[in-house]
Design a protein around this motif. Structure first.
Motif, PDB file in Angstrom:
ATOM      1  N   UNK A   1       1.077  -1.247   0.622  1.00  0.00           N
ATOM      2  CA  UNK A   1       0.189  -0.055  -0.294  1.00  0.00           C
ATOM      3  C   UNK A   1       0.945   1.351   0.162  1.00  0.00           C
ATOM      4  N   UNK A   2       0.509   2.208  -0.184  1.00  0.00           N
ATOM      5  CA  UNK A   2       1.307   3.405  -0.725  1.00  0.00           C
ATOM      6  C   UNK A   2       2.180   3.941  -1.317  1.00  0.00           C
ATOM      7  N   UNK A   3       2.561   3.285  -2.913  1.00  0.00           N
ATOM      8  CA  UNK A   3       2.780   3.802  -3.901  1.00  0.00           C
ATOM      9  C   UNK A   3       3.270   4.878  -4.709  1.00  0.00           C
ATOM     10  N   UNK A   4       1.308   5.322  -3.991  1.00  0.00           N
ATOM     11  CA  UNK A   4       1.394   7.030  -4.550  1.00  0.00           C
ATOM     12  C   UNK A   4       2.389   7.763  -4.267  1.00  0.00           C
ATOM     13  N   UNK A   5       2.063   7.917  -2.715  1.00  0.00           N
ATOM     14  CA  UNK A   5       2.756   8.499  -1.320  1.00  0.00           C
ATOM     15  C   UNK A   5       4.737   8.691  -1.691  1.00  0.00           C
ATOM     16  N   UNK A   6       4.576   7.375  -1.911  1.00  0.00           N
ATOM     17  CA  UNK A   6       6.522   6.704  -1.463  1.00  0.00           C
ATOM     18  C   UNK A   6       6.696   7.182  -2.280  1.00  0.00           C
ATOM     19  N   UNK A   7       6.254   7.130  -3.876  1.00  0.00           N
ATOM     20  CA  UNK A   7       6.603   7.427  -5.601  1.00  0.00           C
ATOM     21  C   UNK A   7       6.612   8.902  -5.620  1.00  0.00           C
ATOM     22  N   UNK A   8       5.312   9.919  -4.447  1.00  0.00           N
ATOM     23  CA  UNK A   8       5.438  11.053  -4.913  1.00  0.00           C
ATOM     24  C   UNK A   8       6.684  11.494  -3.973  1.00  0.00           C
ATOM     25  N   UNK A   9       6.994  11.026  -3.012  1.00  0.00           N
ATOM     26  CA  UNK A   9       7.970  11.202  -1.862  1.00  0.00           C
ATOM     27  C   UNK A   9       9.940  11.161  -2.625  1.00  0.00           C
TER      28      UNK A   9
ATOM     29  N   UNK B   1       4.093   1.693   5.964  1.00  0.00           N
ATOM     30  CA  UNK B   1       2.585   1.711   5.074  1.00  0.00           C
ATOM     31  C   UNK B   1       2.081   3.099   4.938  1.00  0.00           C
ATOM     32  N   UNK B   2       3.615   3.705   4.722  1.00  0.00           N
ATOM     33  CA  UNK B   2       3.301   5.092   4.102  1.00  0.00           C
ATOM     34  C   UNK B   2       1.927   5.850   5.173  1.00  0.00           C
ATOM     35  N   UNK B   3       2.013   6.022   6.177  1.00  0.00           N
ATOM     36  CA  UNK B   3       0.712   6.484   7.307  1.00  0.00           C
ATOM     37  C   UNK B   3       1.113   8.052   7.287  1.00  0.00           C
ATOM     38  N   UNK B   4       2.658   8.027   7.321  1.00  0.00           N
ATOM     39  CA  UNK B   4       3.216   9.289   7.254  1.00  0.00           C
ATOM     40  C   UNK B   4       4.451   9.479   6.464  1.00  0.00           C
ATOM     41  N   UNK B   5       4.382  10.914   5.893  1.00  0.00           N
ATOM     42  CA  UNK B   5       5.811  11.316   5.081  1.00  0.00           C
ATOM     43  C   UNK B   5       6.078  12.884   5.399  1.00  0.00           C
ATOM     44  N   UNK B   6       7.125  12.365   4.810  1.00  0.00           N
ATOM     45  CA  UNK B   6       8.411  13.948   4.847  1.00  0.00           C
ATOM     46  C   UNK B   6       8.207  14.219   3.757  1.00  0.00           C
ATOM     47  N   UNK B   7       7.974  14.959   3.330  1.00  0.00           N
ATOM     48  CA  UNK B   7       8.090  15.969   2.446  1.00  0.00           C
ATOM     49  C   UNK B   7       8.144  17.651   2.272  1.00  0.00           C
ATOM     50  N   UNK B   8       9.263  17.976   1.074  1.00  0.00           N
ATOM     51  CA  UNK B   8       9.201  19.608   1.280  1.00  0.00           C
ATOM     52  C   UNK B   8       9.046  19.940   2.624  1.00  0.00           C
ATOM     53  N   UNK B   9       9.613  19.667   3.364  1.00  0.00           N
ATOM     54  CA  UNK B   9       9.985  20.194   5.375  1.00  0.00           C
ATOM     55  C   UNK B   9       7.881  20.220   5.809  1.00  0.00           C
TER      56      UNK B   9
END
Lengths: 120, 287
Positions: free
Chosen positions: A49-57, B86-94
């Motif tokens: 799950x979360x491929x879109x989020x990880x790819x964006x990052x 699980x991509x539930x939290x992510x840090x981008x561009x501060x």
């Protein structure tokens, strides 16, 4: 400016990959110099799950100002938006064709996701 | 019976008769004098209540902890996003973004945050209801909210509501994935319900692998059994798995089911079948 285009292959004649989060490759192109670099997104192909989020990052680390792709879902869009990256979705053709259209101002910037999210 | 027992009813394939068997077993156990709890852990589509018709007397919401970020304390170091699987939290561009529905509630992000910018807040995603079916039979089920994707924490909440009954019968969801593992982990015995079709036996094989991996004693019930269809029988014989009972393919059972009646109560001959089955299971589980 630097832009990223989702691609099914590793050169400019490859077709654009319709999927953003699970695109195999990204071609990052400097629109002034036409120099390009191939970025692998392979490690996101099989995550559950979360491929879109990880790819964006992943993309945000390459200092691009815009992403051109086929379909971009809500979580990927939110992440790209937060990273300050413009999204051009619902685009089709080869990477070279798409790049030309972009340079000529023929692509329309997306105001949101153009497909629904998976799972949640 | 010396000790308390928890028995799970599972199957690889859906629609083999888990609920019919588990609800009938629960009634049979209660009628033979055991203080019994029926626990419907198929929280995505619980249906045991349709047959047991309990009076619900207690209801509580179940939540999982999700991160809330204090942007003033956050230094955008990105450690939270790195630990999250699980991509539930992510840090981008501060900026730190959170996606609550992706969160499994492990708490890793708040543990690794060096500035204590992350606190955990409960997010409700389902409900547990408990009640009574009269006699010795208690009832409990979980209902996952529509649109939710992670059922295991709710299944665990249903399992935790067991209140010291002698016998707990757990009705698991079909398949062999996380929800099933959450439902059957740590039980004393797993009853695998199958049908004698190629689909039923294929999925039984996968379910047997799962219970073996978990190290739980198990036996098979062949439901809708027809004498000449030997696939399930052959599989069990070849793999040394005990068949506890074969329930015949009987139109009367289907007719009772269509009216929301259990064969145990509504069809002649089945009261004895399920009473014998519960005795067999107690004996097998006690070995």
């Amino acid at each position: 400016m630097k832009i990223a285009i989702t691609s099914v292959g590793q050169d400019l004649e490859s077709k654009i990959d319709a999927r953003f989060g699970r695109a195999k490759w990204f071609i990052v192109i400097d629109t002034e110099t036409n120099q390009h670099q191939v970025i692998s997104n392979e490690h996101n192909l099989n995550i559950s799950q979360g491929a879109g989020i990880q790819t964006a990052e992943n993309i945000s680390r390459h200092n691009v100002e815009a992403v051109i792709t086929g379909n971009c879902g809500p979580k990927a869009f939110t992440t790209l938006n937060s990273a300050g990256i413009k999204v051009y979705s619902a685009v089709d053709g080869t990477v070279a064709e798409v790049l030309e259209k972009f340079k000529n101002g023929k692509l329309k910037q997306a105001g949101g996701a153009n497909v629904e999210g998976h799972w949640a | 019976m010396k000790q308390k027992l928890t028995i799970a009813v599972a199957s690889g394939k859906g629609g083999t008769g888990k609920t019919t068997v588990s609800a009938s077993l629960a009634c049979a156990a209660a009628d033979t004098g055991h203080k019994t709890a029926y626990m419907d852990c198929d929280v995505e589509e619980p249906n045991g209540h349709l047959f047991l018709k309990p009076t619900i007397n207690y209801r509580h919401m179940v939540g999982i902890p999700v991160p809330v970020v204090d942007q003033d304390k956050c230094t955008a170091c990105g450690l939270c996003g790195e630990i999250c699987q699980f991509s539930a939290i992510v840090c981008v561009n501060k900026n730190v973004l959170t996606f609550d529905k992706m969160c499994h509630g492990c708490g890793g992000c708040s543990l690794v945050c060096p500035t204590e910018a992350i606190t955990e807040h409960s997010r409700n995603f389902g409900v547990v209801e408990t009640g009574d079916c009269g006699n010795n039979l208690k009832f409990c089920h979980g209902k996952l909210d529509v649109g939710e994707i992670h059922s295991p924490p709710l299944i665990e909440a249903v399992r935790e509501t067991a209140q010291g009954e002698d016998l707990s019968i757990v009705d698991a969801s079909p398949g062999t994935s996380c929800p099933v593992v959450a439902a059957i982990k740590g039980v004393d015995y797993v009853l695998l319900v199958t049908e004698p079709t190629p689909f039923g036996v294929n999925d039984l094989e996968i379910a047997v692998d799962m219970v073996k991996e978990l190290g739980i004693p198990h036996g098979v019930v062949i439901n809708r059994s027809v004498p000449e269809h030997t696939l399930a029988r052959d599989f069990c014989r070849d793999n040394n798995i005990k068949i506890l009972v074969e329930i015949p393919d009987d139109r009367r059972v289907a007719e009772a089911y269509s009216k929301g009646e259990l064969p145990y109560k509504g069809v002649e001959g089945y009261r004895e079948l399920f009473k014998e089955l519960i005795d067999t299971i107690i004996e097998e589980a006690g070995r």
